[in-house]
Design a protein around this motif. Structure first.
Motif, short mmCIF file in Angstrom:
data_model
loop_
_atom_site.label_atom_id
_atom_site.label_comp_id
_atom_site.label_asym_id
_atom_site.label_seq_id
_atom_site.Cartn_x
_atom_site.Cartn_y
_atom_site.Cartn_z
N LEU A 44 -5.53 14.22 5.47
CA LEU A 44 -6.40 13.61 4.58
C LEU A 44 -6.43 14.17 3.13
CD1 LEU A 44 -9.23 12.79 7.29
CD2 LEU A 44 -7.32 11.22 6.45
N SER A 45 -5.97 15.03 2.68
CA SER A 45 -5.74 15.39 1.51
C SER A 45 -4.81 14.82 0.68
CB SER A 45 -5.17 16.87 1.37
OG SER A 45 -5.03 17.12 0.02
N LEU A 46 -5.19 14.39 -0.61
CA LEU A 46 -3.98 13.60 -1.47
C LEU A 46 -2.91 14.36 -1.81
CD1 LEU A 46 -6.57 11.82 -3.89
CD2 LEU A 46 -5.38 10.91 -2.04
N LYS A 47 -3.01 15.76 -1.63
CA LYS A 47 -1.72 16.57 -1.99
C LYS A 47 -1.01 16.76 -0.57
CE LYS A 47 -3.57 18.96 -5.69
NZ LYS A 47 -3.91 20.43 -6.43
N MET A 77 0.89 -1.05 -0.04
CA MET A 77 -0.21 0.08 -0.09
C MET A 77 0.84 1.13 0.01
SD MET A 77 -2.87 1.14 2.91
CE MET A 77 -4.06 0.22 2.27
N ASP A 78 0.59 1.87 -0.95
CA ASP A 78 1.66 3.36 -0.98
C ASP A 78 0.63 4.43 0.00
OD1 ASP A 78 -0.37 4.42 -2.58
OD2 ASP A 78 0.41 4.24 -4.47
N LYS A 79 1.24 5.67 0.00
CA LYS A 79 0.73 6.73 0.97
C LYS A 79 -0.61 7.21 0.27
CE LYS A 79 1.88 10.76 0.17
NZ LYS A 79 2.39 12.51 0.13
N GLN A 80 -0.90 7.45 -1.10
CA GLN A 80 -2.20 7.65 -1.74
C GLN A 80 -3.27 6.58 -1.11
OE1 GLN A 80 -2.06 8.17 -5.74
NE2 GLN A 80 -3.85 9.68 -5.92
N GLU A 81 -2.97 5.49 -1.33
CA GLU A 81 -4.02 4.52 -0.86
C GLU A 81 -4.09 4.46 0.53
OE1 GLU A 81 -2.88 0.68 -4.20
OE2 GLU A 81 -1.52 1.23 -2.64
N LEU A 82 -3.22 4.82 1.22
CA LEU A 82 -3.49 4.71 2.67
C LEU A 82 -4.45 5.80 3.10
CD1 LEU A 82 -3.19 3.94 5.87
CD2 LEU A 82 -0.93 5.28 5.80
N GLN A 110 -1.12 -2.66 10.93
CA GLN A 110 -0.54 -3.97 10.70
C GLN A 110 0.51 -4.10 9.62
OE1 GLN A 110 -3.06 -7.04 10.49
NE2 GLN A 110 -4.24 -6.51 12.46
N LEU A 111 1.76 -4.47 10.21
CA LEU A 111 2.93 -4.57 9.19
C LEU A 111 2.92 -6.13 8.54
CD1 LEU A 111 5.54 -2.75 10.93
CD2 LEU A 111 4.17 -1.93 9.30
N ALA A 112 3.02 -6.20 7.12
CA ALA A 112 3.06 -7.58 6.69
C ALA A 112 4.10 -7.45 5.54
CB ALA A 112 1.71 -8.03 5.93
N PRO A 113 4.84 -8.54 4.95
CA PRO A 113 5.48 -8.51 3.79
C PRO A 113 5.07 -8.16 2.72
CG PRO A 113 5.64 -10.90 5.00
CD PRO A 113 4.26 -10.12 5.69
N LYS A 114 5.82 -7.66 1.76
CA LYS A 114 5.20 -7.10 0.49
C LYS A 114 4.29 -8.26 -0.24
CE LYS A 114 8.13 -3.03 -0.25
NZ LYS A 114 8.95 -2.49 -1.44
N GLY A 115 3.27 -8.06 -0.78
CA GLY A 115 2.74 -9.13 -1.38
C GLY A 115 2.15 -10.04 -0.75
N PHE A 116 1.80 -9.92 0.58
CA PHE A 116 1.16 -10.73 1.55
C PHE A 116 -0.27 -10.81 1.09
CE2 PHE A 116 -1.13 -11.74 5.12
CZ PHE A 116 -0.40 -12.93 5.80
N GLY A 117 -0.91 -11.84 1.08
CA GLY A 117 -2.34 -11.99 0.82
C GLY A 117 -2.68 -11.96 -0.86
N GLU A 118 -1.67 -11.80 -1.58
CA GLU A 118 -1.74 -11.65 -3.08
C GLU A 118 -1.53 -12.90 -3.70
OE1 GLU A 118 0.46 -8.31 -4.58
OE2 GLU A 118 -0.42 -7.17 -3.16
N GLY A 119 -1.59 -14.21 -3.00
CA GLY A 119 -1.33 -15.60 -3.70
C GLY A 119 0.18 -15.66 -3.79
N THR A 120 0.97 -14.77 -3.09
CA THR A 120 2.55 -15.08 -3.25
C THR A 120 2.71 -16.08 -2.09
OG1 THR A 120 3.13 -13.48 -1.89
CG2 THR A 120 3.04 -12.92 -4.17
N ALA A 121 3.83 -16.84 -2.44
CA ALA A 121 4.45 -17.97 -1.43
C ALA A 121 4.95 -17.21 -0.20
CB ALA A 121 5.61 -18.71 -1.95
#
Length: 106
Positions: free
Chosen positions: A39-42, A1-6, A62-73
């Protein structure tokens, strides 16, 4: 998740909760202007402001490894660990006192 998505997720949560920026400011300890900017995108909020907003909106980070939950090993034994800021530090047990010149006995 990047800043804009957060920020988009936090804004959606604010809308779903029915809270105003003023109410979030009271809950988070931030100024209303800081909430609006964060809360502004700028906006470019500091991590401490984002954590305060997350808590004020009844969420936890919560912190998770990159790609967690995306079907990666991923290690099947891995479970994300909830991270809380604020009260958790105040409620944490105090470290045992250190006595100079003494070694602890096993």
């Amino acid at each position: 998740m990047d800043k804009q998505e957060l920020i988009t997720a936090l804004t959606a949560r604010r809308g779903a909760s029915g809270l105003t920026n003023a109410e979030i400011a009271l809950r988070s300890g931030l100024t209303e202007r800081s909430v609006r900017n964060a809360l502004s995108l700028k906006g470019n909020p500091q991590l401490s402001s984002l954590l305060a907003l997350v808590d004020a909106l009844g969420l936890e980070l919560q912190l998770a490894p990159k790609g967690f939950g995306e079907g990666t090993a991923v290690d099947p034994g891995y479970r994300p660990v909830a991270t809380r800021v604020g009260r958790a530090l105040a409620e944490a047990p105090a470290a045992p006192p250190y006595v100079r010149g003494r070694r602890s006995q096993p």
